[in-house]
Structure formats: C-alpha cells, structure tokens
Scaffold this motif. Structure first.
Motif, PDB file in Angstrom:
ATOM      1  N   LEU A 263       0.852  -1.185   0.000  1.00 49.43           N
ATOM      2  CA  LEU A 263       0.000   0.000   0.000  1.00 49.43           C
ATOM      3  C   LEU A 263       0.891   1.239   0.000  1.00 49.43           C
ATOM      4  N   THR A 264       0.443   2.275  -0.655  1.00 48.29           N
ATOM      5  CA  THR A 264       1.155   3.550  -0.672  1.00 48.29           C
ATOM      6  C   THR A 264       0.221   4.628  -0.140  1.00 48.29           C
ATOM      7  N   LEU A 265       0.714   5.428   0.765  1.00 53.54           N
ATOM      8  CA  LEU A 265      -0.102   6.507   1.308  1.00 53.54           C
ATOM      9  C   LEU A 265      -0.295   7.598   0.270  1.00 53.54           C
ATOM     10  N   THR A 266      -1.534   8.031   0.118  1.00 52.55           N
ATOM     11  CA  THR A 266      -1.808   9.208  -0.710  1.00 52.55           C
ATOM     12  C   THR A 266      -1.413  10.459   0.074  1.00 52.55           C
ATOM     13  N   HIS A 267      -1.535  11.610  -0.559  1.00 52.93           N
ATOM     14  CA  HIS A 267      -1.253  12.856   0.159  1.00 52.93           C
ATOM     15  C   HIS A 267      -2.183  12.991   1.360  1.00 52.93           C
ATOM     16  N   ALA A 268      -3.456  12.636   1.164  1.00 55.68           N
ATOM     17  CA  ALA A 268      -4.404  12.664   2.282  1.00 55.68           C
ATOM     18  C   ALA A 268      -3.998  11.659   3.356  1.00 55.68           C
ATOM     19  N   GLY A 269      -3.492  10.513   2.914  1.00 55.93           N
ATOM     20  CA  GLY A 269      -3.048   9.496   3.869  1.00 55.93           C
ATOM     21  C   GLY A 269      -1.862   9.958   4.690  1.00 55.93           C
ATOM     22  N   GLU A 270      -0.954  10.712   4.056  1.00 56.71           N
ATOM     23  CA  GLU A 270       0.199  11.249   4.783  1.00 56.71           C
ATOM     24  C   GLU A 270      -0.247  12.253   5.844  1.00 56.71           C
ATOM     25  N   LEU A 271      -1.218  13.098   5.488  1.00 56.65           N
ATOM     26  CA  LEU A 271      -1.752  14.049   6.464  1.00 56.65           C
ATOM     27  C   LEU A 271      -2.456  13.317   7.604  1.00 56.65           C
ATOM     28  N   TYR A 272      -3.158  12.254   7.258  1.00 49.35           N
ATOM     29  CA  TYR A 272      -3.863  11.445   8.259  1.00 49.35           C
ATOM     30  C   TYR A 272      -2.855  10.786   9.204  1.00 49.35           C
ATOM     31  N   GLU A 273      -1.754  10.274   8.631  1.00 51.15           N
ATOM     32  CA  GLU A 273      -0.706   9.645   9.448  1.00 51.15           C
ATOM     33  C   GLU A 273      -0.078  10.668  10.401  1.00 51.15           C
ATOM     34  N   GLU A 274       0.203  11.865   9.889  1.00 54.49           N
ATOM     35  CA  GLU A 274       0.790  12.909  10.730  1.00 54.49           C
ATOM     36  C   GLU A 274      -0.126  13.255  11.895  1.00 54.49           C
ATOM     37  N   THR A 275      -1.424  13.337  11.616  1.00 56.31           N
ATOM     38  CA  THR A 275      -2.387  13.629  12.676  1.00 56.31           C
ATOM     39  C   THR A 275      -2.432  12.507  13.698  1.00 56.31           C
ATOM     40  N   CYS A 276      -2.398  11.265  13.223  1.00 52.07           N
ATOM     41  CA  CYS A 276      -2.398  10.113  14.138  1.00 52.07           C
ATOM     42  C   CYS A 276      -1.160  10.122  15.032  1.00 52.07           C
ATOM     43  N   ARG A 277      -0.005  10.452  14.419  1.00 52.45           N
ATOM     44  CA  ARG A 277       1.233  10.492  15.203  1.00 52.45           C
ATOM     45  C   ARG A 277       1.147  11.577  16.277  1.00 52.45           C
ATOM     46  N   ASN A 278       0.616  12.726  15.923  1.00 49.07           N
ATOM     47  CA  ASN A 278       0.455  13.808  16.906  1.00 49.07           C
ATOM     48  C   ASN A 278      -0.479  13.394  18.039  1.00 49.07           C
ATOM     49  N   MET A 279      -1.532  12.659  17.690  1.00 48.48           N
ATOM     50  CA  MET A 279      -2.472  12.200  18.715  1.00 48.48           C
ATOM     51  C   MET A 279      -1.806  11.226  19.674  1.00 48.48           C
ATOM     52  N   MET A 280      -0.959  10.345  19.135  1.00 46.96           N
ATOM     53  CA  MET A 280      -0.257   9.386  19.989  1.00 46.96           C
ATOM     54  C   MET A 280       0.737  10.099  20.899  1.00 46.96           C
ATOM     55  N   GLU A 281       1.406  11.124  20.357  1.00 47.40           N
ATOM     56  CA  GLU A 281       2.356  11.881  21.177  1.00 47.40           C
ATOM     57  C   GLU A 281       1.633  12.653  22.272  1.00 47.40           C
ATOM     58  N   LEU A 282       0.466  13.217  21.935  1.00 47.76           N
ATOM     59  CA  LEU A 282      -0.319  13.926  22.944  1.00 47.76           C
ATOM     60  C   LEU A 282      -0.791  12.980  24.041  1.00 47.76           C
ATOM     61  N   GLN A 283      -1.208  11.787  23.640  1.00 49.13           N
ATOM     62  CA  GLN A 283      -1.641  10.801  24.624  1.00 49.13           C
ATOM     63  C   GLN A 283      -0.485  10.402  25.536  1.00 49.13           C
ATOM     64  N   SER A 284       0.683  10.178  24.931  1.00 49.90           N
ATOM     65  CA  SER A 284       1.856   9.812  25.722  1.00 49.90           C
ATOM     66  C   SER A 284       2.232  10.923  26.695  1.00 49.90           C
ATOM     67  N   SER A 285       2.175  12.175  26.205  1.00 47.53           N
ATOM     68  CA  SER A 285       2.489  13.320  27.064  1.00 47.53           C
ATOM     69  C   SER A 285       1.492  13.433  28.214  1.00 47.53           C
ATOM     70  N   LEU A 286       0.219  13.209  27.914  1.00 46.89           N
ATOM     71  CA  LEU A 286      -0.806  13.265  28.951  1.00 46.89           C
ATOM     72  C   LEU A 286      -0.567  12.217  30.018  1.00 46.89           C
ATOM     73  N   TYR A 287      -0.306  10.982  29.588  1.00 46.73           N
ATOM     74  CA  TYR A 287      -0.060   9.900  30.543  1.00 46.73           C
ATOM     75  C   TYR A 287       1.163  10.201  31.410  1.00 46.73           C
ATOM     76  N   LYS A 288       2.205  10.809  30.774  1.00 44.99           N
ATOM     77  CA  LYS A 288       3.415  11.157  31.525  1.00 44.99           C
ATOM     78  C   LYS A 288       3.098  12.201  32.588  1.00 44.99           C
ATOM     79  N   LYS A 289       2.319  13.214  32.228  1.00 46.50           N
ATOM     80  CA  LYS A 289       1.979  14.265  33.185  1.00 46.50           C
ATOM     81  C   LYS A 289       1.114  13.720  34.320  1.00 46.50           C
ATOM     82  N   LEU A 290       0.185  12.835  33.983  1.00 42.18           N
ATOM     83  CA  LEU A 290      -0.651  12.226  35.019  1.00 42.18           C
ATOM     84  C   LEU A 290       0.185  11.358  35.948  1.00 42.18           C
TER      85      LEU A 290
END
Length: 306
Positions: free
Chosen positions: A55-82
C-alpha cells in the motif's frame, strides 16, 4: 477518533501491507480492511493506493498519518503528566552526594524542593566518588551528583552542571610565596607546583575525585609529596593551611579572604567537572527534573559568587 483506530492506521502506514499490519496488531485482516474502507468513506478521500505488493499513502493518507502520530504523542504526554502528578504524591528518588560540598548544597536546595513536593521522598547517601559511581552502575542509586576530572570519560548517562578550577592554597607563613590573595574581580596568579614540592601537603582521602586529580598533578610534575594529613572537608583543610601546617588543593569556590592563605592557579590551570550521573534506563519524573534544576542553579550561583 478512538485511539484504537489511530493505532490501526499507524500500523498500516508502517508496514504498508494489511496482512503484516494485522499480524502486528493481533487482529484479522478483514478488520483492518473494514476500518480503512469506513474511514475513506467518511472522509471522502482515498488514504492509500493499492498495488500488488504494498500500500502507498496518498497525500491525504500522509496528512492522516501525521495527525495520528500527533495524537499518539499527545496521549503519551498526557499519561506522563498524570504519572508525574501521582509520583509527586508517592514517589521517591535515591541520590548520592560527595562529602566535600554535597551536604552544604543539599541543605540549601532541599527546603525549596520540599515546598513544592512535600510528599516526595528523597533518600540521600553521602560517600566518595568511586563508591557512588559503583552504586549507580549497580542501580542501587538513581543519581549521583559528583565531580570528575575535566577529561575523565563517564560511561553512564550524565549531564555536566558546572566546570570549576582547582587551586593551591598556600600558607602565607611560608614566607617565600608572593601575596596572591584573591580579590573580587581579579584572577589568580599561576604557580609552578614543583616550586613547593618539598613542602607539607594536606590532601583529600582516597576515593575522592580531587584526590585522583591531585595525584595526577603530582605525577605530571614528578613530585613525591610529603603528605601529613588527609581531610575530606575543604573548609577544615583550609583551617589547617591557615595554621601554617601545609598546602592543599581546593575548588575555586572555596577561595576566601583569609589573610593567612595565598591562592594560586596550578600551572596552566587544573579543572574538574561537577555532573549528575544517572543509572541506566532511569526515567525521571517532574519532581526529579525540578530537583536537578535546583542543583544546576546552586552551582551557577556558587560560580557567580567567585
């Protein structure tokens, strides 16, 4: 979006193959196919393009992946702060310090730390450099705050907090030494230590960084010193020097205006590094970071005061 679906898409983006991504996630391939089709339908765009091998990510897929990565980082940061919030209530850290200056430093910074984290337990061990390093290596100490030679390699994770010159303290009563008393804003004159090689020396005990450095200086200048006393406290060493009994090596921060002592740089200058050394895989929480910040501020203040 549920974090489960974020994980799904990040696996698809990583493996570029539904079968491999499904194996990694321990789900069926049809589960991922249905997830992908549903997301593309809801968003109205193609996230991946399909061919025989991958599978190859489309441009929309790349943006979707970037958003997913940011969400995972935010979740990790939240868990660390808690986690840090909980650690500040019930956590603890074990710290090793050296007797030459560690006690004075800790007595100054600990009340400040306690005001912010009243329930955080600090276990303090005072010892010389070598035993402290051994305990950090074994993992029985989380952190040691100690001094090492300026060029000494440190195999453990470490952060330098201060670099300081080591100087000679010489009794004025020797008579042949020029008046090199340090005054505010003035530098010390250099002294060839071989010129005092026949005098008495007061040095720190074995196992201390300053003893190892002093020994290296003696070897460099081919001096066999006449050691009359070993003292692990710099203030006590200076009192002994002031009484005229001998010469010692001390950190620059201990230089004062004692009229019975002259201070000199050793040759072109001898230095040590004060650093924090952590055990491997040590994961500091917010109170630990705050405590280390206080250590750094303490040494900055000490350096600025000289």
């Amino acid at each position: 979006m549920e974090m489960k679906f974020v994980t799904y898409f990040m696996a698809i983006a990583k493996y570029r193959n539904l079968s491999k991504a499904a194996d990694y996630l321990f789900v069926s391939q049809s589960t991922l196919s249905q997830f992908l089709a549903r997301e593309e339908q809801e968003l109205g765009v193609k996230l991946v393009s399909r061919n025989r091998s991958e599978l190859t990510l489309t441009h929309a897929g790349e943006l979707y992946e970037e958003t997913c990565r940011n969400m995972m980082e935010l979740q990790s940061s939240l868990y660390k702060k808690l986690s840090d919030i909980e650690q500040s209530k019930t956590g603890h850290i074990s710290i090793g310090i050296t007797p030459q200056w560690g006690g004075e430093m800790f007595a100054e910074i600990y009340p400040i730390f306690k005001q912010k984290y009243p329930n955080y337990l600090v276990n303090l061990l005072e010892d010389t450099t070598k035993p402290l390093l051994e305990q950090v290596v074994k993992g029985t100490l989380d952190i040691a705050i100690l001094a090492v030679a300026d060029d000494a390699p440190v195999s453990l994770p470490s952060v330098s907090v201060s670099r300081e010159e080591l100087v000679l303290a010489v009794p004025v009563s020797l008579g042949k030494m020029p008046d090199c008393q340090r005054r505010p804003g003035t530098a010390l004159k250099a002294l060839d230590i071989s010129k005092v090689k026949n005098e008495n020396f007061i040095i720190s005990c074995s196992g201390t960084a300053i003893r190892d450095i002093t020994n290296s200086v003696f070897e460099q200048y081919r001096i066999s010193p006449r050691i009359i006393c070993e003292i692990n406290n710099h203030s006590s060493s200076l009192k002994t020097v002031a009484s005229g009994l001998g010469i010692t090596v001390i950190p620059l921060s201990y230089v004062d205006s004692n009229p019975h002592i002259s201070y000199f740089s050793i040759g072109d200058g001898v230095f040590w590094n004060i650093c924090t050394v952590a055990k491997r895989n040590f994961k500091p929480c917010e109170p630990d970071h705050y405590l280390m910040d206080l250590v750094g501020e303490y040494f900055v203040k000490e350096r600025m005061g000289n």
